[in-house]
Design a protein around this motif. Structure first.
Motif, PDB file in Angstrom:
ATOM      1  N   GLU A   1     -11.168 -14.644  11.277  1.00  0.00           N
ATOM      2  CA  GLU A   1     -10.347 -14.071  10.208  1.00  0.00           C
ATOM      3  C   GLU A   1     -11.212 -13.412   9.139  1.00  0.00           C
ATOM      4  OE1 GLU A   1      -7.736 -17.315   9.131  1.00  0.00           O
ATOM      5  OE2 GLU A   1      -6.861 -17.300  11.147  1.00  0.00           O
ATOM      6  N   ASP A   2     -12.355 -14.009   8.836  1.00  0.00           N
ATOM      7  CA  ASP A   2     -13.277 -13.408   7.878  1.00  0.00           C
ATOM      8  C   ASP A   2     -13.861 -12.109   8.431  1.00  0.00           C
ATOM      9  OD1 ASP A   2     -14.821 -13.471   5.393  1.00  0.00           O
ATOM     10  OD2 ASP A   2     -16.553 -13.866   6.698  1.00  0.00           O
ATOM     11  N   TYR A   3     -14.232 -12.115   9.700  1.00  0.00           N
ATOM     12  CA  TYR A   3     -14.786 -10.902  10.321  1.00  0.00           C
ATOM     13  C   TYR A   3     -13.758  -9.776  10.329  1.00  0.00           C
ATOM     14  CZ  TYR A   3     -19.331 -12.556  11.959  1.00  0.00           C
ATOM     15  OH  TYR A   3     -20.623 -12.988  12.027  1.00  0.00           O
TER      16      TYR A   3
ATOM     17  N   LYS B   1     -11.195  -9.401   8.290  1.00  0.00           N
ATOM     18  CA  LYS B   1     -11.000  -8.996   6.898  1.00  0.00           C
ATOM     19  C   LYS B   1     -12.133  -8.082   6.431  1.00  0.00           C
ATOM     20  CE  LYS B   1     -10.596 -11.048   2.295  1.00  0.00           C
ATOM     21  NZ  LYS B   1     -10.597 -12.312   1.547  1.00  0.00           N
ATOM     22  N   ARG B   2     -13.355  -8.343   6.880  1.00  0.00           N
ATOM     23  CA  ARG B   2     -14.517  -7.568   6.456  1.00  0.00           C
ATOM     24  C   ARG B   2     -14.754  -6.342   7.333  1.00  0.00           C
ATOM     25  NH1 ARG B   2     -19.045 -11.956   6.048  1.00  0.00           N
ATOM     26  NH2 ARG B   2     -20.241 -10.235   5.153  1.00  0.00           N
ATOM     27  N   GLY B   3     -13.944  -6.161   8.359  1.00  0.00           N
ATOM     28  CA  GLY B   3     -14.054  -4.978   9.198  1.00  0.00           C
ATOM     29  C   GLY B   3     -15.129  -5.048  10.265  1.00  0.00           C
ATOM     30  N   PHE B   4     -15.635  -6.242  10.534  1.00  0.00           N
ATOM     31  CA  PHE B   4     -16.631  -6.384  11.595  1.00  0.00           C
ATOM     32  C   PHE B   4     -15.946  -6.279  12.955  1.00  0.00           C
ATOM     33  CE2 PHE B   4     -19.385  -9.303   8.728  1.00  0.00           C
ATOM     34  CZ  PHE B   4     -19.828  -8.211   8.017  1.00  0.00           C
ATOM     35  N   SER B   5     -16.695  -5.867  13.939  1.00  0.00           N
ATOM     36  CA  SER B   5     -16.090  -5.659  15.253  1.00  0.00           C
ATOM     37  C   SER B   5     -16.650  -6.580  16.333  1.00  0.00           C
ATOM     38  CB  SER B   5     -16.271  -4.205  15.679  1.00  0.00           C
ATOM     39  OG  SER B   5     -17.650  -3.889  15.773  1.00  0.00           O
TER      40      SER B   5
END
Length: 83
Positions: A27-29, A31-35
């Motif tokens: 969920e953090d990834y 939210k931060r736009g990580f793929s």
């Protein structure tokens, strides 16, 4: 082996704890736009518990987040024919 891991070990409890941790990171990834996020499991033989856990977490992430999963089993060449 699946029945044994689900009924005779603490694997269900272990996986529920893993799901909680992985969900926080996922969920953090998102939210931060990580793929990409890498999750690894290991065990002595690399044939039973770690394989089961990796498959279960991959299924969890696909179902909950519709995530694209690339699942690699590093010791697959060493698996016994009974698996």
């Amino acid at each position: 082996m699946k029945d044994y891991l689900e009924q005779e070990t603490k694997m269900p409890e272990f996986l529920n704890n893993i799901y909680n941790i992985v969900d926080i990171a996922t969920e953090d990834y998102i939210k931060r736009g990580f793929s990409s996020l890498q999750i690894n499991f290991g065990c002595t033989g690399g044939q039973h518990r770690s394989v089961y856990a990796a498959e279960a977490v991959a299924r969890h992430l696909r179902n909950k987040y519709n995530a694209k999963i690339e699942l690699n089993h590093n010791n697959k060449d060493n698996w016994r024919k009974t698996l």
